[in-house]
Write an enzyme that holds these catalytic residues in place. Sequence first.
Site, PDB file in Angstrom:
ATOM      1  N   ASN A  38       0.874  -1.186   0.000  1.00  0.00           N
ATOM      2  CA  ASN A  38       0.000   0.000   0.000  1.00  0.00           C
ATOM      3  C   ASN A  38       0.903   1.225   0.000  1.00  0.00           C
ATOM      4  OD1 ASN A  38      -1.853   1.998   0.421  1.00  0.00           O
ATOM      5  ND2 ASN A  38      -2.420   1.355   2.500  1.00  0.00           N
TER       6      ASN A  38
ATOM      7  N   LYS B  34       0.197   4.246  -0.492  1.00  0.00           N
ATOM      8  CA  LYS B  34      -0.454   5.475   0.018  1.00  0.00           C
ATOM      9  C   LYS B  34      -0.129   6.651  -0.915  1.00  0.00           C
ATOM     10  CE  LYS B  34      -0.320   3.388   4.561  1.00  0.00           C
ATOM     11  NZ  LYS B  34      -0.283   3.540   5.994  1.00  0.00           N
TER      12      LYS B  34
ATOM     13  N   HIS C  49      -9.709   1.666   4.275  1.00  0.00           N
ATOM     14  CA  HIS C  49      -8.481   1.845   5.056  1.00  0.00           C
ATOM     15  C   HIS C  49      -8.731   2.864   6.171  1.00  0.00           C
ATOM     16  CE1 HIS C  49      -4.399   2.864   6.156  1.00  0.00           C
ATOM     17  NE2 HIS C  49      -4.038   1.716   5.605  1.00  0.00           N
TER      18      HIS C  49
ATOM     19  N   GLU D 256      -7.054   5.229   7.223  1.00  0.00           N
ATOM     20  CA  GLU D 256      -6.730   6.623   6.872  1.00  0.00           C
ATOM     21  C   GLU D 256      -7.847   7.251   6.058  1.00  0.00           C
ATOM     22  OE1 GLU D 256      -2.907   5.669   5.260  1.00  0.00           O
ATOM     23  OE2 GLU D 256      -2.153   5.271   7.270  1.00  0.00           O
TER      24      GLU D 256
ATOM     25  N   GLU E 289      -5.945  -4.366  10.681  1.00  0.00           N
ATOM     26  CA  GLU E 289      -4.887  -3.383  10.916  1.00  0.00           C
ATOM     27  C   GLU E 289      -5.220  -2.565  12.166  1.00  0.00           C
ATOM     28  OE1 GLU E 289      -2.682  -2.332   7.094  1.00  0.00           O
ATOM     29  OE2 GLU E 289      -4.501  -1.146   7.058  1.00  0.00           O
TER      30      GLU E 289
ATOM     31  N   GLY F  94       2.079   2.605  10.762  1.00  0.00           N
ATOM     32  CA  GLY F  94       3.104   3.631  10.586  1.00  0.00           C
ATOM     33  C   GLY F  94       3.895   3.946  11.843  1.00  0.00           C
TER      34      GLY F  94
ATOM     35  N   SER G 143       2.927  -1.861  10.487  1.00  0.00           N
ATOM     36  CA  SER G 143       4.361  -1.906  10.779  1.00  0.00           C
ATOM     37  C   SER G 143       5.008  -3.262  10.506  1.00  0.00           C
ATOM     38  CB  SER G 143       4.627  -1.441  12.218  1.00  0.00           C
ATOM     39  OG  SER G 143       4.252  -0.083  12.361  1.00  0.00           O
TER      40      SER G 143
HETATM   41  P1  PGA Z   1       2.465   0.529   7.763  1.00  0.00           P
HETATM   42  O1  PGA Z   1       1.040   0.741   7.055  1.00  0.00           O
HETATM   43  O2  PGA Z   1       3.029  -0.756   7.223  1.00  0.00           O
HETATM   44  O3  PGA Z   1       3.254   1.720   7.391  1.00  0.00           O
HETATM   45  O4  PGA Z   1       2.192   0.439   9.227  1.00  0.00           O
HETATM   46  C1  PGA Z   1       0.179  -0.323   6.846  1.00  0.00           C
HETATM   47  C2  PGA Z   1      -1.096   0.177   6.245  1.00  0.00           C
HETATM   48  O5  PGA Z   1      -1.555   1.278   6.603  1.00  0.00           O
HETATM   49  O6  PGA Z   1      -1.685  -0.491   5.392  1.00  0.00           O
END
Ligand code: PGA
Length: 254
Positions: free
Chosen positions: A9, A11, A97, A99, A169, A175, A216
């Site tokens: 992903n 982003k 997601h 976000e 998640e 993140g 992460s």
């Molecule tokens: P990350 O993000 O691996 O940076 O924690 C995962 C995600 O948001 O899909």
Amino acid sequence: MSKTYIIANWKMNLLPKDAVFQAKQIVKKYKSKKNNNTEVVICPTFTEIPAIAKIVQSTDIFLGAQDVFWEEKGSYTSGVSAKTLKDYGCKYVIVGHSERRKYQHETNETINLKIKTAFANGLIPILCIGETFAERQAGQKESVLFDQLSSALHEVWLKKNDRLLIAYEPVWVIGSGQAVDPDEAEITQAAIKRSLLEFLPATVVSDNISVLYGGSVNGMNVKNFLTKPSIDGVLVGRASIDVDNFEPIINYNI
Ligand code: PGA
């Protein structure tokens, strides 16, 4: 034997030239023959989809989008339809997601519409669910996950060959650089599979649905997740935007 999914992903992290560079490197470094039964998917931003589609065409890497609009066509300024994604060769689409839930007011209702549109157009949805830290602290994790699942999948009827990926998640680790303990993830993933049985037939849950972990994931911890029996793959953000970090994840088997 069910597949192991590794979803990148990206982003909103890469400029066009960097996205092209990363995709080419991933194609080059992925040892698909040794990772048979693994499906690697790149989800760039909408604008990079045409360029990345050309790069992954005729390779063992697949393409996904980070979102989709739920209507098929019409006066929906800025919307991108499932048919357009499909036309560009997308096989997958991320839906819901955290976000998008947080910054773009995505609701369980719109997520439900997007899941339906994905299936209607032959895209495989990657439904993201997860609790916030406050919800976890308040002991609401299970109920939040159940609510997200049952509303996203309300009146969604999977056909024989449909596939649904669910990415668990935990919002508070995305993140952060600090993944949850793989044992805790395993317990939650198994609980997700059990709670799906409350509104979907057992054969659908066992044959058509895979549950991934996200938050992460990196080259150091990926194996700890992928060796758990209830974890069918990983959704990777930060560690997927640089091929040096992503390479040990896609070649985790070697
Ligand atoms: P990350 O993000 O691996 O940076 O924690 C995962 C995600 O948001 O899909």
